[in-house]
Motif scaffolding. Structure first.
Motif, PDB file in Angstrom:
ATOM      1  N   THR A  22      43.641 -46.050 -15.479  1.00 43.14           N
ATOM      2  CA  THR A  22      44.495 -47.446 -14.917  1.00 43.14           C
ATOM      3  C   THR A  22      43.612 -48.625 -15.844  1.00 43.14           C
ATOM      4  O   THR A  22      44.284 -49.552 -16.133  1.00 43.14           O
ATOM      5  N   LYS A  33      45.821 -51.168 -17.852  1.00 42.00           N
ATOM      6  CA  LYS A  33      45.545 -52.859 -17.711  1.00 42.00           C
ATOM      7  C   LYS A  33      45.203 -53.451 -19.037  1.00 42.00           C
ATOM      8  O   LYS A  33      45.762 -54.475 -19.490  1.00 42.00           O
ATOM      9  N   ASN A  58      49.326 -57.942 -12.362  1.00 45.46           N
ATOM     10  CA  ASN A  58      48.449 -57.410 -11.365  1.00 45.46           C
ATOM     11  C   ASN A  58      48.487 -55.823 -11.534  1.00 45.46           C
ATOM     12  O   ASN A  58      49.263 -55.298 -10.752  1.00 45.46           O
ATOM     13  N   SER A  98      48.078 -52.027 -11.228  1.00 45.91           N
ATOM     14  CA  SER A  98      47.432 -51.257 -10.205  1.00 45.91           C
ATOM     15  C   SER A  98      47.973 -49.908 -10.511  1.00 45.91           C
ATOM     16  O   SER A  98      48.975 -49.479 -11.112  1.00 45.91           O
TER      17      SER A  98
END
Length: 134
Positions: free
Chosen positions: A37, A41, A52, A54
């Protein structure tokens, strides 16, 4: 595209993100907490997308503009098919799959969808990224 290997710390991930495809399929492989993850990002932010990001563990897929982020840990390829998400891979954009496996790679290849596979390993206080194309 050429296969390569690189060792980076978390704050150097933009170096790798710049070398990766901007469209198509990227499959991330690695143990729990290996940084799948975190790399996602970096890839998304490198594309100029402010989001954002996630892990989509429970939702299975998150969408960030033209980037589709999947987590198939719990349901595998069957879950993608059952939820009607496999068809997304035929659409333009970037598709990043956490916990992708050889079954998914074989299915993508069957439909002549090329993918970038990144194996992530913990290496001292950094990560080793083995990038190959299938």
């Amino acid at each position: 595209m050429q296969n390569f290997e690189i060792i980076l710390s978390e704050n150097e991930l933009e170096i790798l993100a710049k070398k990766l495809p901007k469209e198509g399929v990227i499959i991330l492989k690695g143990n729990l907490a290996s940084g799948k993850t975190t790399l996602t990002k970096a890839i998304i932010h490198n594309l100029g997308i402010i989001a954002n990001v996630s892990s989509p563990t429970f939702s299975v897929m998150q969408n960030y503009e033209d980037v589709f982020h999947y987590d198939i840990y719990q349901n595998g390829v069957d879950g993608l098919k059952k939820n009607g998400l496999f068809e997304n891979f035929f659409e333009d954009g970037l598709h990043i799959v956490e916990w992708g496996d050889d079954e998914l790679i074989a299915l993508l290849n069957k439909f002549e969808i090329k993918c970038c596979v990144i194996n992530i390993e913990i290496y001292e206080d950094k990560r080793k990224y083995k990038v190959s194309y299938a």
